[in-house]
Design an enzyme around this catalytic site. Structure first.
Site, mmCIF file in Angstrom:
data_model
loop_
_atom_site.group_PDB
_atom_site.id
_atom_site.type_symbol
_atom_site.label_atom_id
_atom_site.label_comp_id
_atom_site.label_asym_id
_atom_site.label_seq_id
_atom_site.Cartn_x
_atom_site.Cartn_y
_atom_site.Cartn_z
ATOM 1 N N GLN A 1 20.064 46.353 -8.302
ATOM 2 C CA GLN A 1 20.377 47.539 -9.086
ATOM 3 C C GLN A 1 19.528 47.581 -10.350
ATOM 4 O O GLN A 1 19.335 46.568 -11.019
ATOM 5 C CB GLN A 1 21.865 47.512 -9.457
ATOM 6 C CG GLN A 1 22.471 48.878 -9.647
ATOM 7 C CD GLN A 1 23.993 48.853 -9.510
ATOM 8 O OE1 GLN A 1 24.538 47.973 -8.857
ATOM 9 N NE2 GLN A 1 24.659 49.818 -10.101
ATOM 10 N N SER B 1 20.710 39.712 -7.118
ATOM 11 C CA SER B 1 22.034 40.352 -7.017
ATOM 12 C C SER B 1 22.154 41.081 -5.679
ATOM 13 O O SER B 1 22.138 40.444 -4.626
ATOM 14 C CB SER B 1 22.263 41.278 -8.217
ATOM 15 O OG SER B 1 23.616 41.668 -8.311
ATOM 16 N N HIS C 1 28.762 40.023 -12.591
ATOM 17 C CA HIS C 1 28.390 38.607 -12.689
ATOM 18 C C HIS C 1 29.098 37.912 -13.861
ATOM 19 O O HIS C 1 28.485 37.169 -14.620
ATOM 20 C CB HIS C 1 26.869 38.454 -12.780
ATOM 21 C CG HIS C 1 26.162 39.016 -11.585
ATOM 22 N ND1 HIS C 1 26.247 38.428 -10.337
ATOM 23 C CD2 HIS C 1 25.401 40.130 -11.427
ATOM 24 C CE1 HIS C 1 25.553 39.157 -9.474
ATOM 25 N NE2 HIS C 1 25.041 40.183 -10.104
#
Length: 295
Positions: A11, A89, A189
């Site tokens: 992202q 990610s 996270h």
């Protein structure tokens, strides 16, 4: 003999119109149709939406997964293969797809559910810090336990995540060249994602992870692994754990890698790696022209 790592952005790499130069390829049409069957909405419509719908977490993650997995297949059709894979990610899901851990539809279904859980996580905030003293940052994080190191991207760039009060306290205390709040829905996270992570762990549990065809460097543990159960457990930890991208970058030369191919839109990851491992050759494959230059 040259050894290549394929890395996949997450992202933040999305943009309106990304990948649409690939739209006329029959493989792209088939991939968009397969994606719509899983998602219930049209990836090209979202990507081309003038209101930047593609930057809404709920849509960003599936769109990146669809585009990056398509590029994986197109590179493999041209005889290209990676020796190691890693993703930042969301990009870790494409890395697992590229390594043969699960098929396209399985990965997209997981990404769809992940994106919906993360979009609904409205607590907390994130901020990027550039040009700082690492010891100073660690001291301020220790003094503000509501904030954590979310993305350790390279020696001069990190992202912190946590409660707004703690993140703002760290931003106000650490001397940095730049400190920028990120436009995201929650504290990704970080421990604030624990509830979403618990729900997602139940989603992951019944999914069969195959042994990977090449080593995978995971966000929460940058040591190479191929065992499906290990890769799944690392993915369970990813939503609350730190993205250890600086360590992933440093691991590549020790694995004999001399070339890094960023598969996806933009050049965020090659930019990060360039500052960490100057000796690596860097290649970007996110457009039709870049793809065709790969033979």
């Amino acid at each position: 003999m040259a050894k290549a790592a394929w890395v996949f952005p997450g992202q933040g790499s999305q943009s309106v119109g990304m990948g649409m130069d690939l739209a006329d390829l029959p493989q792209t049409q088939a991939r968009f149709a397969a994606a719509e069957a899983v998602l219930g909405w049209s990836v090209p419509e979202v990507i081309q939406d003038a209101e930047d719908k593609v930057s809404n977490t709920r849509y960003t993650q599936p769109c990146l997964y669809v585009l990056e997995s398509l590029l994986v297949d197109l590179l493999k059709e041209r005889g290209q293969t990676p020796d190691v894979v890693a993703g930042h990610s969301l990009g870790e899901y494409v890395a697992l797809y590229a390594a043969g851990v699960f098929d396209f539809a399985t990965g997209l279904s997981l990404v769809k559910q992940r994106s919906e859980l993360m979009a609904a996580a409205s607590d907390g905030m994130m901020a990027a810090l550039l040009g700082f003293d690492r010891d100073d940052l660690q001291a301020q994080l220790a003094a503000n336990p509501g904030a954590v190191l979310a993305n350790d991207n390279n020696p001069g760039q990190v992202v912190i995540s946590g409660t707004p009060a703690a993140v703002e306290a760290v931003m106000g205390s650490v001397k940095a060249k730049r400190a920028v709040k990120l436009n995201v829905s929650g504290a990704f996270h970080s421990p604030l994602m624990a509830s979403a992570a618990e729900t997602f762990a139940a989603v992951l549990a019944p999914v069969d992870f195959q042994e990977s065809q090449v080593p995978v460097l995971s966000n929460v543990d940058p040591t190479p692994a191929t065992e499906g159960s290990v890769l799944k457990q690392r993915l369970v930890q990813q939503m609350t754990g730190s993205v250890r991208w600086r360590e992933i970058s440093l691991a590549l030369p020790s694995l004999g890698i001399d070339t890094v191919v960023e598969v996806g839109p933009g050049n965020v990851l090659t930019g990060l790696i360039k500052r960490t491992c100057k000796e690596l050759a860097l290649v970007n494959v996110g457009t039709l022209a870049q793809l065709e230059s790969q033979g």
